[in-house]
Design a protein around this motif. Structure first.
Motif, PDB file in Angstrom:
ATOM      1  N   GLY A  85      11.837-108.970 -21.116  1.00 30.34           N
ATOM      2  CA  GLY A  85      12.860-109.563 -20.265  1.00 30.34           C
ATOM      3  C   GLY A  85      14.106-110.005 -20.997  1.00 30.34           C
ATOM      4  N   TRP A  86      14.092-109.959 -22.331  1.00 32.45           N
ATOM      5  CA  TRP A  86      15.247-110.413 -23.109  1.00 32.45           C
ATOM      6  C   TRP A  86      15.830-109.273 -23.943  1.00 32.45           C
ATOM      7  CZ3 TRP A  86      16.720-115.329 -21.909  1.00 32.45           C
ATOM      8  CH2 TRP A  86      15.778-116.104 -21.229  1.00 32.45           C
ATOM      9  N   THR A  87      15.794-108.064 -23.374  1.00 30.63           N
ATOM     10  CA  THR A  87      16.269-106.890 -24.092  1.00 30.63           C
ATOM     11  C   THR A  87      17.620-106.427 -23.563  1.00 30.63           C
ATOM     12  OG1 THR A  87      15.051-105.446 -22.579  1.00 30.63           O
ATOM     13  CG2 THR A  87      13.956-106.042 -24.643  1.00 30.63           C
ATOM     14  N   ILE A  88      18.330-105.715 -24.434  1.00 26.39           N
ATOM     15  CA  ILE A  88      19.526-104.968 -24.075  1.00 26.39           C
ATOM     16  C   ILE A  88      19.211-103.521 -24.421  1.00 26.39           C
ATOM     17  CG2 ILE A  88      21.984-104.638 -24.492  1.00 26.39           C
ATOM     18  CD1 ILE A  88      22.116-107.581 -25.304  1.00 26.39           C
ATOM     19  N   VAL A  89      19.115-102.662 -23.404  1.00 22.27           N
ATOM     20  CA  VAL A  89      18.541-101.327 -23.518  1.00 22.27           C
ATOM     21  C   VAL A  89      17.093-101.518 -23.998  1.00 22.27           C
ATOM     22  CG1 VAL A  89      18.846 -98.978 -24.357  1.00 22.27           C
ATOM     23  CG2 VAL A  89      20.848-100.431 -23.998  1.00 22.27           C
TER      24      VAL A  89
END
Length: 287
Positions: free
Chosen positions: A41-45
């Protein structure tokens, strides 16, 4: 005090009962060794956000050291972290009356089963509640429109599915003056400003400040560059425990050279106090 509107939230989460707290919680396996499942839930791509990672290691160090609050924390990002199991190992370097120093590293396994160090941190911790109230500064809060006149991810085109899961966990409202990149007309100024909070309404604390300094779109976008801007090194100074309410985050880049740029961030609370500062070195993809 700036005019601001509280982000709409059906029920405000409390510290300790927020998605941020659950997803940064570490489980002590033995003294100095902690397990965590890094949340997608705390990803970018596909990459885990560096501020979220810093908060994870910051929480482990708060458990290890005798002082509760990060004062200065420096992270070197060695390899890209993935969602999934990870191990944090901490070590107490020095303990003093007002400050203690520790180091921490986060490890994961690669596809061949080899343990890989993802991030290494050195930090000094103290107790923010014991600091004197005397403030002498020339720093001023960023001039920004009220929150309701700023724009978030939900105000733009529908994103590519899975492209930025972190956006769903944040209350992020960008200053229109720093949104030229989103309209195909970047200003070239290397500035990004936004109102910041957690989507579930949880008020900020010292650990969430470690997330706030690395949660805005890269200033490289306003310089006319696109793509991932991975952090090489990030140093955060926490100056005060923030007052309740949304934060204002201002980030600037003055120099891009040799494929690297710096980002200087300031975080201001609802009482017009400078609560955190940071500088990071990041790589950019040119051409």
């Amino acid at each position: 005090m700036p005019e601001a509107a509280s982000a709409p939230s059906p029920a405000r989460a409390l510290t300790g009962d927020s998605e941020f707290d659950r997803d940064t919680a570490v489980t002590r396996r033995e003294p100095g060794v902690y397990d965590i499942d890094l949340s997608a839930g705390w990803t970018i791509v596909s990459a885990v956000n560096g501020g979220y990672l810093l908060a994870v290691l910051g929480r482990a160090l708060a458990d290890t050291l005798p002082h509760p609050d990060p004062f200065s924390i420096t992270a070197h990002y060695l390899t890209a972290s993935r969602p999934g199991p990870a191990v944090v190992r901490t070590e107490t370097v020095r303990t003093g009356r007002t400050l203690s120093t520790g180091q921490a590293s986060l490890f994961q396994y690669d596809d061949e089963g080899n343990e890989v160090e993802r991030i290494r941190v050195l930090a000094s911790y103290g107790d923010l509640t014991t600091l004197p109230d005397d403030v002498r500064t020339t720093a001023t809060p960023p001039a920004m429109p009220p929150l309701e006149q700023c724009f978030g991810p939900e105000d733009g085109p529908a994103p590519v599915e899975g492209s930025s899961a972190i956006a769903d966990r944040l209350m992020l409202k960008l200053d229109p003056a720093t949104l030229g990149w989103a309209l195909g007309a970047p200003s070239g100024n290397g500035e990004m400003r936004a109102w910041f909070g957690l989507a579930d309404g949880r008020d900020a604390d010292p650990l969430s400040l470690l997330l706030a300094v690395d949660a805005l779109p890269p200033t490289a976008f306003e310089l006319g560059l696109k793509g991932w801007v991975p952090t090489v090194e990030l140093t955060v100074h926490v100056r005060h425990r923030p007052a309740p309410g949304p934060l204002r985050v201002s980030i600037t880049t003055r120099n891009l050279a040799g494929g690297f740029l710096e980002e200087d961030a300031e975080v201001w609370d609802s009482a017009d106090r400078l609560v955190a500062q940071s500088r990071q070195l990041a790589r950019v993809r040119l051409g």
